[in-house]
Motif scaffolding. Structure first.
Motif, PDB file in Angstrom:
ATOM      1  N   SER A  43       0.831  -1.207   0.000  1.00 47.89           N
ATOM      2  CA  SER A  43       0.000   0.000   0.000  1.00 47.89           C
ATOM      3  C   SER A  43       0.866   1.257   0.000  1.00 47.89           C
ATOM      4  CB  SER A  43      -0.919  -0.019   1.229  1.00 47.89           C
ATOM      5  OG  SER A  43      -1.647   1.170   1.322  1.00 47.89           O
ATOM      6  N   GLY A  44       1.936   1.231   0.803  1.00 50.99           N
ATOM      7  CA  GLY A  44       2.845   2.379   0.861  1.00 50.99           C
ATOM      8  C   GLY A  44       3.500   2.649  -0.482  1.00 50.99           C
ATOM      9  N   ALA A  51       1.479   9.641  -5.189  1.00 50.17           N
ATOM     10  CA  ALA A  51       1.910  10.981  -4.793  1.00 50.17           C
ATOM     11  C   ALA A  51       2.873  11.558  -5.823  1.00 50.17           C
ATOM     12  CB  ALA A  51       2.552  10.949  -3.409  1.00 50.17           C
ATOM     13  N   ALA A  52       3.784  10.728  -6.324  1.00 53.23           N
ATOM     14  CA  ALA A  52       4.741  11.197  -7.331  1.00 53.23           C
ATOM     15  C   ALA A  52       4.017  11.624  -8.608  1.00 53.23           C
ATOM     16  CB  ALA A  52       5.757  10.099  -7.641  1.00 53.23           C
ATOM     17  N   PHE A  53       3.044  10.822  -9.056  1.00 57.66           N
ATOM     18  CA  PHE A  53       2.289  11.181 -10.262  1.00 57.66           C
ATOM     19  C   PHE A  53       1.445  12.437 -10.025  1.00 57.66           C
ATOM     20  CE2 PHE A  53       2.733   6.537 -11.394  1.00 57.66           C
ATOM     21  CZ  PHE A  53       3.597   6.757 -12.443  1.00 57.66           C
ATOM     22  N   PHE A  55       2.148  14.871  -7.930  1.00 57.78           N
ATOM     23  CA  PHE A  55       3.068  16.010  -7.888  1.00 57.78           C
ATOM     24  C   PHE A  55       3.467  16.411  -9.298  1.00 57.78           C
ATOM     25  CE2 PHE A  55       7.272  17.973  -7.275  1.00 57.78           C
ATOM     26  CZ  PHE A  55       6.913  18.989  -6.396  1.00 57.78           C
ATOM     27  N   GLU A  56       3.742  15.415 -10.119  1.00 60.19           N
ATOM     28  CA  GLU A  56       4.099  15.694 -11.515  1.00 60.19           C
ATOM     29  C   GLU A  56       2.946  16.366 -12.247  1.00 60.19           C
ATOM     30  OE1 GLU A  56       5.463  13.321 -15.570  1.00 60.19           O
ATOM     31  OE2 GLU A  56       5.657  12.329 -13.627  1.00 60.19           O
ATOM     32  N   ALA A  57       1.723  15.874 -12.012  1.00 56.44           N
ATOM     33  CA  ALA A  57       0.551  16.484 -12.656  1.00 56.44           C
ATOM     34  C   ALA A  57       0.377  17.925 -12.186  1.00 56.44           C
ATOM     35  CB  ALA A  57      -0.701  15.668 -12.330  1.00 56.44           C
ATOM     36  N   MET A  58       0.619  18.176 -10.913  1.00 57.75           N
ATOM     37  CA  MET A  58       0.490  19.535 -10.381  1.00 57.75           C
ATOM     38  C   MET A  58       1.538  20.448 -11.022  1.00 57.75           C
ATOM     39  SD  MET A  58       0.372  20.796  -6.412  1.00 57.75           S
ATOM     40  CE  MET A  58       2.100  20.601  -6.058  1.00 57.75           C
ATOM     41  N   GLU A  59       2.764  19.937 -11.182  1.00 57.61           N
ATOM     42  CA  GLU A  59       3.815  20.733 -11.826  1.00 57.61           C
ATOM     43  C   GLU A  59       3.486  21.026 -13.282  1.00 57.61           C
ATOM     44  OE1 GLU A  59       7.395  18.453 -11.201  1.00 57.61           O
ATOM     45  OE2 GLU A  59       7.986  19.736  -9.528  1.00 57.61           O
ATOM     46  N   ASN A  60       2.713  20.136 -13.909  1.00 53.59           N
ATOM     47  CA  ASN A  60       2.316  20.330 -15.306  1.00 53.59           C
ATOM     48  C   ASN A  60       1.063  21.179 -15.433  1.00 53.59           C
ATOM     49  OD1 ASN A  60       4.486  18.843 -16.273  1.00 53.59           O
ATOM     50  ND2 ASN A  60       3.350  16.923 -16.258  1.00 53.59           N
ATOM     51  N   GLY A  61       0.594  21.745 -14.304  1.00 50.12           N
ATOM     52  CA  GLY A  61      -0.512  22.692 -14.345  1.00 50.12           C
ATOM     53  C   GLY A  61      -1.886  22.108 -14.128  1.00 50.12           C
ATOM     54  N   GLU A  62      -1.990  20.831 -13.832  1.00 54.53           N
ATOM     55  CA  GLU A  62      -3.301  20.217 -13.626  1.00 54.53           C
ATOM     56  C   GLU A  62      -3.847  20.591 -12.252  1.00 54.53           C
ATOM     57  OE1 GLU A  62      -5.151  15.816 -13.013  1.00 54.53           O
ATOM     58  OE2 GLU A  62      -3.692  16.040 -14.632  1.00 54.53           O
ATOM     59  N   SER A  68      -2.746  19.405  -4.808  1.00 54.84           N
ATOM     60  CA  SER A  68      -2.122  19.685  -3.521  1.00 54.84           C
ATOM     61  C   SER A  68      -2.884  18.989  -2.390  1.00 54.84           C
ATOM     62  CB  SER A  68      -2.082  21.193  -3.278  1.00 54.84           C
ATOM     63  OG  SER A  68      -1.535  21.471  -2.018  1.00 54.84           O
ATOM     64  N   SER A  69      -4.195  19.031  -2.455  1.00 58.43           N
ATOM     65  CA  SER A  69      -5.028  18.366  -1.455  1.00 58.43           C
ATOM     66  C   SER A  69      -4.813  16.854  -1.492  1.00 58.43           C
ATOM     67  CB  SER A  69      -6.501  18.704  -1.712  1.00 58.43           C
ATOM     68  OG  SER A  69      -7.324  17.984  -0.845  1.00 58.43           O
ATOM     69  N   LYS A  70      -4.719  16.316  -2.692  1.00 60.58           N
ATOM     70  CA  LYS A  70      -4.502  14.880  -2.847  1.00 60.58           C
ATOM     71  C   LYS A  70      -3.135  14.473  -2.281  1.00 60.58           C
ATOM     72  CE  LYS A  70      -4.768  11.219  -6.310  1.00 60.58           C
ATOM     73  NZ  LYS A  70      -5.087  10.891  -7.707  1.00 60.58           N
ATOM     74  N   ILE A  71      -2.115  15.296  -2.565  1.00 58.35           N
ATOM     75  CA  ILE A  71      -0.772  15.010  -2.064  1.00 58.35           C
ATOM     76  C   ILE A  71      -0.747  15.092  -0.537  1.00 58.35           C
ATOM     77  CG2 ILE A  71       1.608  15.867  -2.003  1.00 58.35           C
ATOM     78  CD1 ILE A  71       1.183  16.679  -4.993  1.00 58.35           C
ATOM     79  N   ASP A  72      -1.430  16.098   0.030  1.00 55.79           N
ATOM     80  CA  ASP A  72      -1.504  16.218   1.496  1.00 55.79           C
ATOM     81  C   ASP A  72      -2.165  14.980   2.109  1.00 55.79           C
ATOM     82  OD1 ASP A  72      -0.271  18.683   1.421  1.00 55.79           O
ATOM     83  OD2 ASP A  72      -2.140  19.824   1.637  1.00 55.79           O
ATOM     84  N   ASN A  73      -3.248  14.540   1.505  1.00 58.48           N
ATOM     85  CA  ASN A  73      -3.951  13.351   1.988  1.00 58.48           C
ATOM     86  C   ASN A  73      -3.047  12.113   1.914  1.00 58.48           C
ATOM     87  OD1 ASN A  73      -6.119  11.778   2.948  1.00 58.48           O
ATOM     88  ND2 ASN A  73      -6.718  11.265   0.860  1.00 58.48           N
ATOM     89  N   LEU A  74      -2.354  11.964   0.799  1.00 62.99           N
ATOM     90  CA  LEU A  74      -1.439  10.835   0.646  1.00 62.99           C
ATOM     91  C   LEU A  74      -0.301  10.905   1.673  1.00 62.99           C
ATOM     92  CD1 LEU A  74      -1.302  10.610  -3.243  1.00 62.99           C
ATOM     93  CD2 LEU A  74      -2.142   8.825  -1.698  1.00 62.99           C
TER      94      LEU A  74
END
Length: 111
Positions: A43-44, A51-53, A55-62, A68-74
């Motif tokens: 699971s980890g 989380a990596a995907f 973060f990458e999507a967030m950096e690409n403007g998605e 950010s909320s999803k990454i915080d939850n993860l």
């Protein structure tokens, strides 16, 4: 069946009969801990990948807010996962110490 100095009946398998159920219970608990630990590792790994995907999507403007909320939850879930794994390691250590003590009990009567 020999009698001890106190006239108490003693059989060679008394300790095995007394502590055998405990040894079997420890086996069952160890299996449960091992299974849970393996599931937590898997699971980890999935959460880390997600989380990596994200973060990458967030950096690409998605949708930065949603990512950010999803990454915080993860991150929270990963922290819980790591804490649980640490607890399982302590439980496994307890089982190992208990097994070692049982072995000493069994070994002391074989001399």
């Amino acid at each position: 069946m020999p009698l001890t100095a106190f006239r108490i009946l003693f059989r060679k398998d008394t300790d095995a009969m007394r502590f055998g159920p405990l040894a079997r219970l420890l086996d069952a608990i160890q299996g449960e801990i091992s299974t849970e630990s393996a599931e937590l590792r898997s699971s980890g790994e999935r959460m880390t990948d997600c989380a990596a995907f994200s973060f990458e999507a967030m950096e690409n403007g998605e949708n930065p807010g949603r990512m950010s909320s999803k990454i915080d939850n993860l991150s929270r879930q990963l922290a819980f996962n790591r804490g649980r794994q640490a607890l399982l390691e302590r439980q496994m250590s307890f089982l190992e110490r208990t097994r070692a003590e049982l072995a000493r009990i069994f070994h002391s009567h074989r001399k």
